[in-house]
Design an enzyme around this catalytic site. Structure first.
Site, PDB file in Angstrom:
ATOM      1  CG  ASP A 219      -1.914  -1.157   1.191  1.00  0.00           C
ATOM      2  OD1 ASP A 219      -2.123  -1.724   0.099  1.00  0.00           O
ATOM      3  OD2 ASP A 219      -2.471  -1.496   2.253  1.00  0.00           O
ATOM      4  N   GLY A 220       2.058   1.182   0.535  1.00  0.00           N
ATOM      5  CA  GLY A 220       2.920   2.363   0.571  1.00  0.00           C
ATOM      6  C   GLY A 220       3.295   2.874  -0.801  1.00  0.00           C
ATOM      7  CG  ASN A 323      -4.040   5.996   3.824  1.00  0.00           C
ATOM      8  OD1 ASN A 323      -4.942   5.679   3.062  1.00  0.00           O
ATOM      9  ND2 ASN A 323      -3.169   5.126   4.265  1.00  0.00           N
ATOM     10  CG  ASP A 353      -2.346   9.268  23.395  1.00  0.00           C
ATOM     11  OD1 ASP A 353      -2.088   9.991  24.380  1.00  0.00           O
ATOM     12  OD2 ASP A 353      -2.194   8.034  23.402  1.00  0.00           O
TER      13      ASP A 353
END
Length: 486
Positions: A219-220, A323, A353
């Protein structure tokens, strides 16, 4: 009027089609002469004929306008003249904050587009109608290979040899890929390697010359391909040669057959929406009320009392994100405290966070790990997902794609925050900075192996093991069961 006509570049729209069939034109002339010989029709028939004629003229005008009006940045743009241009300009202004988001560009690179679909009313098309076609035969192919993976050396060389020798394509690769030691030592690949066109990210602009992108990896590689094109993106064909492969539906074993199908056209595609992101430095200035530590309240839903608009705001970064945008607390041990605005109004403050703002494509990535729902890429939406919120009621939300989100540090924040875009370009956000996010009109046209519905559910099952459970066994059929007796 949004561009639904896609590929057509002829200014006369349906007129050119009539001119291309002289036989039909003469036949219509003969029919009209016969109609003149017939007795006059009744008033009712004349009214119906006029209504049908008006509907036909209106449809021709609609087709003409859709073929003329294109989004900024699309090629073969023909400027309408007169009132049509004014109407298109005013329509574009009205769409600035359209509920369903901007209509995605239908041209992908120099030669690819979606098949015309003039019957569409909104940009949410029937999945079966999202088909790829070519204005001209593709010539330039960008091959992106996953780096630091020696197992991809042979598939990469095999694909490049097929594209150069059999398909006579111009193949573009990164310079660091072409300079790989294993490729330079292969004498059999030397002739092909000398014909490859190389580029360097950040130095060479290839956005106007690539017709098709082929990714080899996970996917990268698709995320990296998206980052190379900050406007119109050519069609992307991704082969599963990585670890997860949620966005890579094709198997490399049949790459020749699959590539031939794409070159022939009429392939199914998924339009993966992207986020248009701006980082503005010095957007706000602290006032004296900030030193007085007044409670953070905003009854009007606008900017907080402790901040005022600054004219010195400077856009330091503007990019397209496939994304997600992640805002987190970074190395600090304190909770992050950021304010979230929607179309200029304060929605909530995120204490935890951090927060994830993602596309439907990104809903199966970091957002899914943070507890968000998974959304099909065709749904026009933006997801907002908190990361470990210090609240029991803070659930992920989905907002329309047309809104503009803005993230700033809360005036009461004890520390700064950090932001990253698809896991890259990580930087620190100060109290006077803000991040503006909305849906881009330049999606990533991802070519499907089967269709955009089946591919997505196949990825859910194969990659994420969605709803995988041991099957429940069937009860034995017994006549003396206690359930039946009672």
């Amino acid at each position: 009027m949004d561009n639904f006509a896609g590929c057509s570049s002829q200014p006369d729209g349906g007129m050119s089609q009539r001119a291309a069939h002289p036989g039909k034109a003469s036949e219509s002339v003969r029919l009209s002469s016969k109609q003149r010989e017939r007795p006059a029709a009744s008033p009712r028939r004349r009214r119906e004929a006029k209504k049908s004629q008006r509907r036909g003229d209106g449809q021709e005008q609609l087709l003409w306008e859709t073929e003329q009006w294109r989004l900024p940045g699309q090629r073969e743009h023909l400027e309408p003249s007169g009132s049509v241009s004014d109407a298109a300009e005013s329509s574009a202004k009205r769409r600035a904050h359209f509920l369903h988001g901007p209509y995605p560009a239908t041209h992908f690179g120099p030669k690819a587009c979606i098949l015309p679909n003039p019957t569409s009313v909104m940009h949410i098309q029937d999945p079966a109608s999202q088909r790829l076609t070519w204005n001209k035969p593709p010539v330039n192919v960008l091959v992106i290979r996953k780096i630091r993976d020696e197992s991809l050396g042979e598939p990469f060389k095999e694909l490049c040899r097929f594209l150069v020798e059999e398909k006579q394509m111009m193949v573009y690769v990164e310079r660091r890929v072409a300079d790989d030691e294993t490729l330079s030592k292969d004498e059999n690949f030397g002739s092909i390697r000398n014909q490859l066109c190389t580029f360097r990210e950040g130095y060479d602009d290839i956005s106007d010359c690539i017709d098709l992108i082929i990714c080899l990896g996970g996917d990268g590689t698709l995320l990296y391909a998206s980052s190379l094109f900050q406007a119109s993106v050519p069609p992307v064909m991704a082969f599963h040669l990585g670890s997860l492969g949620f966005l890579t539906p094709f198997k490399f074993e049949s790459y020749k057959t699959e590539v031939d199908k794409v070159f022939e056209g009429n392939a199914a595609i998924t339009l993966r929406s992207r986020l248009k992101v701006k980082v503005v430095k010095g957007m706000f200035e602290r006032t004296s009320s900030q030193q007085a530590q007044q409670p953070h309240q905003d009854h009007n839903g606008l900017l907080p009392h402790q901040y005022t608009n600054s004219e010195a705001g400077k856009v330091t970064l503007q990019l397209q994100v496939l994304n997600e945008v992640v805002v987190d607390r970074g190395p600090s041990s304190y909770l992050s405290n950021v304010d979230l605005y929607l179309d200029g109004r304060l929605i909530t403050s995120v204490q935890g966070d951090g927060v994830i703002v993602s596309t439907p494509t990104g809903s199966t990535a970091y957002a899914a790990a943070a507890g968000a729902s998974m959304i099909h890429p065709n749904v026009p939406a933006i997801m907002v997902t908190p990361i470990c919120p210090h609240s029991l009621s803070f659930r992920p939300i989905v907002v329309p794609a047309g809104v503009e989100l803005m993230i700033t540090l809360s005036p009461d924040a004890r520390n700064t925050a950090w932001v990253s875009f698809d896991g890259r370009k990580r930087q620190e956000i100060q109290h006077s900075d803000c991040i503006k996010i909305t849906t881009s009109c330049y999606p990533v046209p991802s070519i499907c192996c089967h269709d955009l519905v089946y591919d997505w559910f196949e990825s859910l099952a194969q990659c994420l093991h969605w709803n995988v459970r041991k099957r429940q066994t069937r009860l034995a059929e017994t006549s003396d069961s206690s359930d039946t007796e009672n």
